[in-house]
Design a protein around this motif. Structure first.
Motif, PDB file in Angstrom:
ATOM      1  N   GLN A  88       6.743  18.671 -41.260  1.00 36.51           N
ATOM      2  CA  GLN A  88       6.030  17.578 -41.911  1.00 36.51           C
ATOM      3  C   GLN A  88       4.708  17.426 -41.159  1.00 36.51           C
ATOM      4  N   PHE A  89       3.653  17.237 -41.922  1.00 34.23           N
ATOM      5  CA  PHE A  89       2.321  17.159 -41.332  1.00 34.23           C
ATOM      6  C   PHE A  89       1.789  15.746 -41.417  1.00 34.23           C
ATOM      7  N   VAL A  90       0.928  15.395 -40.484  1.00 30.57           N
ATOM      8  CA  VAL A  90       0.297  14.086 -40.453  1.00 30.57           C
ATOM      9  C   VAL A  90      -1.179  14.273 -40.106  1.00 30.57           C
ATOM     10  N   SER A  91      -2.011  13.441 -40.685  1.00 32.18           N
ATOM     11  CA  SER A  91      -3.438  13.449 -40.369  1.00 32.18           C
ATOM     12  C   SER A  91      -3.689  12.335 -39.358  1.00 32.18           C
ATOM     13  N   SER A  92      -4.393  12.658 -38.307  1.00 33.03           N
ATOM     14  CA  SER A  92      -4.676  11.646 -37.285  1.00 33.03           C
ATOM     15  C   SER A  92      -6.110  11.784 -36.806  1.00 33.03           C
ATOM     16  N   ALA A  93      -6.594  10.724 -36.191  1.00 30.59           N
ATOM     17  CA  ALA A  93      -7.954  10.702 -35.652  1.00 30.59           C
ATOM     18  C   ALA A  93      -7.895  10.932 -34.148  1.00 30.59           C
ATOM     19  N   LEU A  94      -8.692  11.880 -33.677  1.00 27.18           N
ATOM     20  CA  LEU A  94      -8.800  12.169 -32.252  1.00 27.18           C
ATOM     21  C   LEU A  94     -10.198  11.786 -31.784  1.00 27.18           C
ATOM     22  N   SER A  95     -10.269  11.006 -30.737  1.00 24.16           N
ATOM     23  CA  SER A  95     -11.569  10.583 -30.205  1.00 24.16           C
ATOM     24  C   SER A  95     -12.383  11.794 -29.759  1.00 24.16           C
ATOM     25  N   MET A  96     -13.664  11.793 -30.077  1.00 23.99           N
ATOM     26  CA  MET A  96     -14.568  12.848 -29.615  1.00 23.99           C
ATOM     27  C   MET A  96     -15.229  12.460 -28.298  1.00 23.99           C
ATOM     28  N   ARG A  97     -14.946  11.246 -27.835  1.00 23.65           N
ATOM     29  CA  ARG A  97     -15.523  10.793 -26.575  1.00 23.65           C
ATOM     30  C   ARG A  97     -14.723  11.397 -25.416  1.00 23.65           C
ATOM     31  N   PRO A  98     -15.380  12.139 -24.541  1.00 23.05           N
ATOM     32  CA  PRO A  98     -14.651  12.747 -23.428  1.00 23.05           C
ATOM     33  C   PRO A  98     -14.200  11.691 -22.419  1.00 23.05           C
ATOM     34  N   SER A  99     -13.168  12.046 -21.653  1.00 31.45           N
ATOM     35  CA  SER A  99     -12.661  11.106 -20.638  1.00 31.45           C
ATOM     36  C   SER A  99     -13.543  11.090 -19.393  1.00 31.45           C
ATOM     37  N   GLY A 100     -14.366  12.092 -19.222  1.00 28.72           N
ATOM     38  CA  GLY A 100     -15.245  12.158 -18.053  1.00 28.72           C
ATOM     39  C   GLY A 100     -16.696  12.237 -18.472  1.00 28.72           C
ATOM     40  N   THR A 101     -17.573  12.216 -17.495  1.00 27.95           N
ATOM     41  CA  THR A 101     -19.003  12.313 -17.744  1.00 27.95           C
ATOM     42  C   THR A 101     -19.579  13.403 -16.853  1.00 27.95           C
ATOM     43  N   GLU A 102     -20.217  14.387 -17.453  1.00 27.12           N
ATOM     44  CA  GLU A 102     -20.850  15.455 -16.694  1.00 27.12           C
ATOM     45  C   GLU A 102     -22.175  14.953 -16.134  1.00 27.12           C
ATOM     46  N   LYS A 103     -22.403  15.221 -14.862  1.00 22.33           N
ATOM     47  CA  LYS A 103     -23.693  14.928 -14.226  1.00 22.33           C
ATOM     48  C   LYS A 103     -24.179  16.228 -13.597  1.00 22.33           C
ATOM     49  N   VAL A 157     -20.481   9.514 -27.318  1.00 22.72           N
ATOM     50  CA  VAL A 157     -20.001   8.210 -26.842  1.00 22.72           C
ATOM     51  C   VAL A 157     -19.192   7.458 -27.901  1.00 22.72           C
ATOM     52  N   SER A 158     -19.191   7.951 -29.133  1.00 21.59           N
ATOM     53  CA  SER A 158     -18.346   7.349 -30.162  1.00 21.59           C
ATOM     54  C   SER A 158     -18.109   8.365 -31.264  1.00 21.59           C
ATOM     55  N   GLY A 159     -17.029   8.174 -31.977  1.00 19.63           N
ATOM     56  CA  GLY A 159     -16.709   9.048 -33.091  1.00 19.63           C
ATOM     57  C   GLY A 159     -15.318   9.628 -32.948  1.00 19.63           C
ATOM     58  N   ALA A 160     -14.746  10.007 -34.076  1.00 16.86           N
ATOM     59  CA  ALA A 160     -13.404  10.590 -34.092  1.00 16.86           C
ATOM     60  C   ALA A 160     -13.360  11.740 -35.088  1.00 16.86           C
ATOM     61  N   MET A 161     -12.625  12.766 -34.730  1.00 15.67           N
ATOM     62  CA  MET A 161     -12.402  13.897 -35.618  1.00 15.67           C
ATOM     63  C   MET A 161     -11.033  13.720 -36.259  1.00 15.67           C
ATOM     64  N   ARG A 162     -10.970  13.911 -37.571  1.00 13.17           N
ATOM     65  CA  ARG A 162      -9.696  13.839 -38.277  1.00 13.17           C
ATOM     66  C   ARG A 162      -9.088  15.234 -38.348  1.00 13.17           C
ATOM     67  N   VAL A 163      -7.841  15.354 -37.880  1.00 13.17           N
ATOM     68  CA  VAL A 163      -7.158  16.644 -37.868  1.00 13.17           C
ATOM     69  C   VAL A 163      -5.765  16.495 -38.471  1.00 13.17           C
ATOM     70  N   ARG A 172     -21.982   9.030 -32.150  1.00 15.31           N
ATOM     71  CA  ARG A 172     -23.226   8.805 -31.405  1.00 15.31           C
ATOM     72  C   ARG A 172     -23.204   9.624 -30.130  1.00 15.31           C
ATOM     73  N   THR A 173     -24.390  10.096 -29.736  1.00 11.96           N
ATOM     74  CA  THR A 173     -24.541  10.849 -28.499  1.00 11.96           C
ATOM     75  C   THR A 173     -25.681  10.265 -27.678  1.00 11.96           C
ATOM     76  N   VAL A 174     -25.598  10.439 -26.367  1.00 13.06           N
ATOM     77  CA  VAL A 174     -26.686  10.048 -25.472  1.00 13.06           C
ATOM     78  C   VAL A 174     -26.886  11.136 -24.431  1.00 13.06           C
ATOM     79  N   ALA A 175     -28.075  11.180 -23.869  1.00 10.24           N
ATOM     80  CA  ALA A 175     -28.414  12.075 -22.761  1.00 10.24           C
ATOM     81  C   ALA A 175     -29.528  11.419 -21.973  1.00 10.24           C
ATOM     82  N   TRP A 176     -29.604  11.708 -20.677  1.00  7.83           N
ATOM     83  CA  TRP A 176     -30.690  11.170 -19.859  1.00  7.83           C
ATOM     84  C   TRP A 176     -30.959  12.087 -18.671  1.00  7.83           C
TER      85      TRP A 176
END
Length: 168
Positions: free
Chosen positions: A147-162, A127-133, A96-100
């Motif tokens: 050895q390789f592993v598949s993991s989910a990385l959050s696509m939600r940034p740690s900061g908010t651009e204003k 604001v939500s979602g994960a990329m599998r890498v 999900r994404t938001v903008a205002w």
């Protein structure tokens, strides 16, 4: 361009009355070999066709004779996708994404015919979602094999651009 461009379909409803203007936009974008505008090649190649649906509400209202206030809010949802390319990116969950934005503008502020505006906004933010890498996890000290592993990385940034803008 060798890659197809995103396909967009939308409808916009516009209504103005008594100094107030309102706009509702509903739309859908289908991307090809990209996701949320991101493209890649080689180890980061994308062969996906994610679909994003969004809704935007916007309004402006005259608050004084030569001054108007405007606001916009947008929300989007991108469907989960699987990457068809041989890549470190396996795919992504739904996101999900938001903008205002909020702004004020005036005419004839210092001189006849000029305008002055001030706005603050938050550009599109996931604001939500994960990329599998797929990434290397450990290396065998004897053979050097990874050895390789598949993991989910959050696509939600740690900061908010204003964004703050002043225009004359």
């Amino acid at each position: 361009l060798s890659e197809p461009r995103p396909e967009y379909a939308g409808v916009e409803l516009h209504k103005a009355f008594a100094g107030l203007t309102g706009v509702v936009t509903l739309g859908q974008m289908q991307e090809h070999n990209s996701a949320m505008g991101m493209t890649g090649t080689g180890a980061m190649a994308l062969a996906a066709t994610p679909r994003t649906r969004f809704a935007t509400l916007a309004a402006s209202v005259a608050i004084l004779d030569k001054t108007a206030l405007a606001a916009m809010f947008s929300i989007g949802r991108t469907r989960a996708y699987t990457n068809g390319a041989a890549s470190l990116i396996d795919g992504a969950s739904a996101s999900r994404t938001v903008a205002w934005s909020l702004g004020i503008a005036g005419r004839d502020v210092l001189h006849a015919g000029d305008s002055l505006g001030l706005s603050v906004s938050m550009p599109v933010k996931t604001v939500s979602g994960a990329m599998r890498v797929t990434t290397a996890d450990i290396q065998d000290p004897d053979t050097g094999a990874l050895q390789f592993v598949s993991s989910a990385l959050s696509m939600r940034p740690s900061g908010t651009e204003k964004v703050f803008e002043l225009a004359y």
